[in-house]
Write a protein that holds these residues in place. Structure first.
Motif, PDB file in Angstrom:
ATOM      1  N   PRO A   1       0.818  -1.208   0.000  1.00 15.71           N
ATOM      2  CA  PRO A   1       0.000   0.000   0.000  1.00 15.71           C
ATOM      3  C   PRO A   1       0.853   1.261   0.000  1.00 15.71           C
ATOM      4  N   MET A   2       1.742   1.364  -0.955  1.00 17.28           N
ATOM      5  CA  MET A   2       2.588   2.535  -1.104  1.00 17.28           C
ATOM      6  C   MET A   2       2.904   2.686  -2.589  1.00 17.28           C
ATOM      7  N   LEU A   3       3.526   3.758  -2.933  1.00 17.81           N
ATOM      8  CA  LEU A   3       3.863   3.968  -4.335  1.00 17.81           C
ATOM      9  C   LEU A   3       5.107   3.188  -4.700  1.00 17.81           C
ATOM     10  N   SER A   4       5.120   2.726  -5.913  1.00 17.89           N
ATOM     11  CA  SER A   4       6.284   2.038  -6.424  1.00 17.89           C
ATOM     12  C   SER A   4       6.384   2.408  -7.900  1.00 17.89           C
TER      13      SER A   4
ATOM     14  N   LEU B   1      -4.405   5.191  -4.450  1.00 16.25           N
ATOM     15  CA  LEU B   1      -4.036   6.269  -5.379  1.00 16.25           C
ATOM     16  C   LEU B   1      -4.738   7.571  -5.022  1.00 16.25           C
ATOM     17  N   LEU B   2      -6.025   7.499  -4.703  1.00 19.20           N
ATOM     18  CA  LEU B   2      -6.760   8.706  -4.307  1.00 19.20           C
ATOM     19  C   LEU B   2      -6.174   9.321  -3.040  1.00 19.20           C
ATOM     20  N   GLN B   3      -5.799   8.484  -2.097  1.00 19.67           N
ATOM     21  CA  GLN B   3      -5.206   8.984  -0.860  1.00 19.67           C
ATOM     22  C   GLN B   3      -3.878   9.682  -1.144  1.00 19.67           C
ATOM     23  N   LYS B   4      -3.021   9.046  -1.947  1.00 21.40           N
ATOM     24  CA  LYS B   4      -1.723   9.653  -2.270  1.00 21.40           C
ATOM     25  C   LYS B   4      -1.903  10.940  -3.090  1.00 21.40           C
ATOM     26  N   ALA B   5      -2.884  10.956  -4.006  1.00 22.30           N
ATOM     27  CA  ALA B   5      -3.157  12.168  -4.778  1.00 22.30           C
ATOM     28  C   ALA B   5      -3.662  13.276  -3.859  1.00 22.30           C
TER      29      ALA B   5
ATOM     30  N   ILE C   1       7.938   9.854  -3.395  1.00 28.00           N
ATOM     31  CA  ILE C   1       7.592   9.528  -4.777  1.00 28.00           C
ATOM     32  C   ILE C   1       8.908   9.380  -5.526  1.00 28.00           C
ATOM     33  N   GLU C   2       9.220   8.169  -5.943  1.00 24.64           N
ATOM     34  CA  GLU C   2      10.528   7.911  -6.533  1.00 24.64           C
ATOM     35  C   GLU C   2      10.582   8.173  -8.036  1.00 24.64           C
ATOM     36  N   GLN C   3       9.507   7.911  -8.728  1.00 30.57           N
ATOM     37  CA  GLN C   3       9.504   7.994 -10.191  1.00 30.57           C
ATOM     38  C   GLN C   3       8.681   9.176 -10.676  1.00 30.57           C
ATOM     39  N   ASN C   4       9.162   9.837 -11.732  1.00 33.18           N
ATOM     40  CA  ASN C   4       8.388  10.931 -12.322  1.00 33.18           C
ATOM     41  C   ASN C   4       7.049  10.425 -12.850  1.00 33.18           C
ATOM     42  N   GLY C   5       7.034   9.224 -13.397  1.00 35.42           N
ATOM     43  CA  GLY C   5       5.783   8.669 -13.905  1.00 35.42           C
ATOM     44  C   GLY C   5       4.736   8.545 -12.814  1.00 35.42           C
ATOM     45  N   ASP C   6       5.159   8.147 -11.609  1.00 34.85           N
ATOM     46  CA  ASP C   6       4.237   8.068 -10.475  1.00 34.85           C
ATOM     47  C   ASP C   6       3.718   9.462 -10.118  1.00 34.85           C
ATOM     48  N   LEU C   7       4.611  10.448 -10.146  1.00 32.86           N
ATOM     49  CA  LEU C   7       4.204  11.825  -9.864  1.00 32.86           C
ATOM     50  C   LEU C   7       3.160  12.295 -10.867  1.00 32.86           C
ATOM     51  N   TYR C   8       3.376  12.009 -12.142  1.00 34.81           N
ATOM     52  CA  TYR C   8       2.428  12.445 -13.173  1.00 34.81           C
ATOM     53  C   TYR C   8       1.064  11.785 -13.004  1.00 34.81           C
ATOM     54  N   VAL C   9       1.057  10.504 -12.633  1.00 31.86           N
ATOM     55  CA  VAL C   9      -0.213   9.815 -12.396  1.00 31.86           C
ATOM     56  C   VAL C   9      -0.953  10.482 -11.244  1.00 31.86           C
ATOM     57  N   LEU C  10      -0.248  10.735 -10.152  1.00 32.46           N
ATOM     58  CA  LEU C  10      -0.882  11.357  -8.983  1.00 32.46           C
ATOM     59  C   LEU C  10      -1.336  12.783  -9.286  1.00 32.46           C
ATOM     60  N   MET C  11      -0.530  13.513 -10.050  1.00 37.20           N
ATOM     61  CA  MET C  11      -0.931  14.876 -10.404  1.00 37.20           C
ATOM     62  C   MET C  11      -2.161  14.870 -11.310  1.00 37.20           C
TER      63      MET C  11
END
Length: 150
Positions: free
Chosen positions: A18-21, A51-55, A112-122
């Protein structure tokens, strides 16, 4: 022997933490196919809530740390041409490179380790609060103004 095979199959099941990867979407899709079909809907719903929580965390962080700049983008979202805008443009809006330090700190603080993860959350957060991408990466309207000056 049959029970031994069943136990081996059970051990091969992988559940996403239950965390970002890296590669959020890939992990969710692969995770859904690595569990019994009866659990897939619950798994996907749980991952979506994560995902909603992290966003939401991302959105609160940005709203807290960049309140003034975000309000600037709210006031100027209707501006289609830099020449029609007569107020002073904040430096962060004119030079998105200045936001790189904030972006680095945000990724570190929210793990948030990856830019792709950041873009998804944004992208998810942008559905709840517009102008986040402009804040982080600059508005094309004001980027053109800076390019014209240079």
């Amino acid at each position: 022997h049959a029970s031994h095979t069943h136990a081996d199959a059970y051990r091969r099941l992988s559940f996403a933490e239950p965390m970002l990867s890296p590669m959020i979407a890939k992990n969710i899709v692969c995770g859904a196919f690595n569990i019994p079909q009866a659990l897939r809907i619950t798994f996907v719903e749980t991952q979506f809530r994560i995902l909603l929580q992290k966003a939401s965390e991302l959105l609160l962080y940005i709203e807290h740390e960049q309140k003034e700049l975000l309000s600037f983008y709210d006031r100027t979202c209707h501006v289609l041409c830099a020449e029609t805008y007569d107020e002073e443009v904040p430096l962060q809006a004119s030079y998105p490179q200045m936001m790189e330090k904030f972006l680095s700190q945000l990724k570190s603080d929210l793990q948030i380790e990856q830019n792709g993860d950041l873009y998804v959350l944004m992208a998810i957060a942008e559905g709840f609060r517009p102008h986040l991408f402009s804040l982080m990466f600059g508005s094309p309207v004001f980027d053109i103004q800076v390019a014209d000056i240079l």
